[in-house]
Design a protein around this motif. Structure first.
Motif, mmCIF file in Angstrom:
data_model
loop_
_atom_site.group_PDB
_atom_site.id
_atom_site.type_symbol
_atom_site.label_atom_id
_atom_site.label_comp_id
_atom_site.label_asym_id
_atom_site.label_seq_id
_atom_site.Cartn_x
_atom_site.Cartn_y
_atom_site.Cartn_z
ATOM 1 N N MET A 138 19.747 16.285 31.527
ATOM 2 C CA MET A 138 18.805 15.611 32.413
ATOM 3 C C MET A 138 18.289 14.348 31.746
ATOM 4 S SD MET A 138 16.813 18.891 33.709
ATOM 5 C CE MET A 138 17.508 19.757 32.321
ATOM 6 N N THR B 138 22.464 22.087 40.253
ATOM 7 C CA THR B 138 21.338 22.044 41.182
ATOM 8 C C THR B 138 21.756 22.180 42.644
ATOM 9 O OG1 THR B 138 20.185 20.593 39.614
ATOM 10 C CG2 THR B 138 19.306 20.714 41.850
ATOM 11 N N ASN C 220 23.149 17.264 32.398
ATOM 12 C CA ASN C 220 22.634 18.618 32.183
ATOM 13 C C ASN C 220 23.638 19.706 32.535
ATOM 14 O OD1 ASN C 220 22.464 17.873 34.842
ATOM 15 N ND2 ASN C 220 20.514 18.875 35.253
ATOM 16 N N GLY D 293 13.879 20.818 30.735
ATOM 17 C CA GLY D 293 13.713 20.155 32.023
ATOM 18 C C GLY D 293 12.403 19.407 32.135
ATOM 19 N N SER D 294 11.345 19.969 31.569
ATOM 20 C CA SER D 294 10.041 19.304 31.638
ATOM 21 C C SER D 294 10.022 18.051 30.779
ATOM 22 C CB SER D 294 8.929 20.264 31.197
ATOM 23 O OG SER D 294 9.045 20.579 29.818
ATOM 24 N N PHE E 69 12.000 18.008 37.738
ATOM 25 C CA PHE E 69 11.523 19.296 37.252
ATOM 26 C C PHE E 69 10.239 19.709 37.960
ATOM 27 C CE2 PHE E 69 8.850 21.834 34.449
ATOM 28 C CZ PHE E 69 9.714 22.836 34.035
ATOM 29 N N ARG F 214 10.820 20.733 41.622
ATOM 30 C CA ARG F 214 11.522 22.023 41.719
ATOM 31 C C ARG F 214 10.612 23.175 41.303
ATOM 32 N NH1 ARG F 214 15.713 18.871 39.877
ATOM 33 N NH2 ARG F 214 15.560 19.552 37.712
ATOM 34 N N LYS F 215 9.746 22.929 40.335
ATOM 35 C CA LYS F 215 8.813 23.970 39.916
ATOM 36 C C LYS F 215 7.848 24.311 41.035
ATOM 37 C CE LYS F 215 5.659 25.221 36.158
ATOM 38 N NZ LYS F 215 5.019 24.767 34.887
ATOM 39 N N LEU G 173 13.470 26.259 40.161
ATOM 40 C CA LEU G 173 13.995 25.797 38.886
ATOM 41 C C LEU G 173 15.377 26.384 38.642
ATOM 42 C CD1 LEU G 173 10.849 26.038 36.564
ATOM 43 C CD2 LEU G 173 11.864 23.972 37.558
ATOM 44 N N ASP H 187 16.991 23.760 33.890
ATOM 45 C CA ASP H 187 15.591 23.365 33.718
ATOM 46 C C ASP H 187 14.891 24.176 32.638
ATOM 47 O OD1 ASP H 187 15.369 21.387 35.805
ATOM 48 O OD2 ASP H 187 15.368 23.016 37.265
ATOM 49 N N THR H 188 15.225 25.448 32.543
ATOM 50 C CA THR H 188 14.406 26.384 31.780
ATOM 51 C C THR H 188 14.885 26.644 30.357
ATOM 52 O OG1 THR H 188 15.634 28.219 32.780
ATOM 53 C CG2 THR H 188 13.614 27.541 33.875
#
Length: 320
Positions: free
Chosen positions: A1, A63, A89, A146-147, A153, A156-157, A162, A166-167
């Motif tokens: 990402m 995604t 990503n 992701g953050s 991010f 999506r959160k 997510l 992302d995680t």
């Protein structure tokens, strides 16, 4: 990402909406980001025999995998000897390798590599650049990658959607041998090309020429401005500047103004006004000393496995 042209924060076509007939890609670069992916994208896009996706990161195989192959191929509007995309990503999601293989077992894979220690620093610095409130690097190993990297991010959160990409934690995101293993298991060696970040410091022309050869296009082409660093490491002059830059980039993506965003990213004037330069990872030994010994041991093990996998890394990855 990355903060590049990604669909992660953009409104997208549904399968029921009209889509232009596209082409099947012949290659995919799976990341990681912060390994000269923006520079590589710019250099590939400039080549007359290469057609890149209409956005830098389609994120189809992670995604947006619920969408159709036709939706994916609609991003490739031009025909050329080599057609492809960079989605930084893809390497984070263990399901992506098999999904790409199932889509086309003959597709070529570009993997960007960078020393895990300096990649760790670069990911962290990118979060700082975006105005995040972070503890020290040593205390940020469990922050979701992701953050740090953005690209939708937060939205999506909020939607509770997510993805595995992302995680993944910051530490796990730089354990490159572990993350790349699914790709090495399903694609033969002659369909994989390693694009090494550190090689650009010594001979960027050779690194780019080898990438062109891998894709089967003229290898003697040198793009205008290729000697300039793209998306280099910088730090914002203030947190307000960081948030302004991040919000502006998100707004431009949301309205599809990718060319303007790309121009701003490359603008030396914008960088001079908003940011200060940052020589990240210039002293690898100092960086190692700031990390927990268990982290150092884990990353050293990753490096040894990567060196065994790709021997040129033995010369390029040496502790300062």
């Amino acid at each position: 990402m990355s903060d590049s042209n990604s669909y992660a924060t953009n409104p997208v076509l549904s399968d029921n909406e009209t889509m232009a007939i596209g082409h099947r890609p012949t290659f995919i670069s799976i990341g990681p980001g912060r390994c000269a992916t923006s520079w590589l994208h710019q250099s590939l896009e400039a080549h007359a025999e290469i057609a890149m996706a209409s956005v830098k990161e389609t994120e189809y195989f992670n995604t947006f995998y619920d969408r159709s192959a036709a939706w994916y191929e609609s991003h490739f509007k031009s025909h050329a000897p080599a057609v492809g995309e960079i989605s930084s990503n893809y390497y984070l999601d263990p399901d992506v390798a098999k999904r790409i293989r199932d889509y086309d077992p003959s597709i070529r894979i570009i993997i960007n590599l960078r020393n895990p220690f300096t990649l760790l620093q670069s990911f962290y610095n990118f979060g700082v650049r975006r105005g995040m409130e972070l503890n020290s690097l040593a205390q940020s190993m469990d922050v979701p990658i992701g953050s740090l990297m953005g690209s939708g991010f937060a939205s999506r959160k909020k939607r509770n959607s997510l993805t595995p990409s992302d995680t993944v934690t910051l530490l796990d995101s730089v354990c490159l041998h572990d993350r790349l293993k699914p790709f090495l298991e399903v694609f033969p060696n002659d369909q994989i090309h390693f694009f090494i970040f550190e090689e650009l410091q010594y001979d960027w022309q050779a690194a780019l020429s080898n990438a062109y050869k891998f894709l089967g296009v003229a290898a003697d082409f040198e793009p205008e401005g290729a000697s300039q660093i793209v998306n280099s490491s910088v730090v914002p002059k203030s947190k307000l500047v960081a948030r302004l830059a991040t919000n502006t980039a998100s707004l431009l993506r949301s309205v599809g103004m990718y060319r303007l965003l790309s121009t701003l990213h490359r603008s030396n004037l914008v960088k001079k006004i908003l940011f200060n330069s940052n020589k990240e990872g210039s002293e690898l030994s100092n960086l190692r000393s700031t990390l927990d010994p268990t982290v150092v041991k884990r990353l050293d093990a990753q490096i040894e496995r990567l060196k065994a996998m790709h021997r040129p890394l033995n010369k390029l990855w040496k502790e300062d």
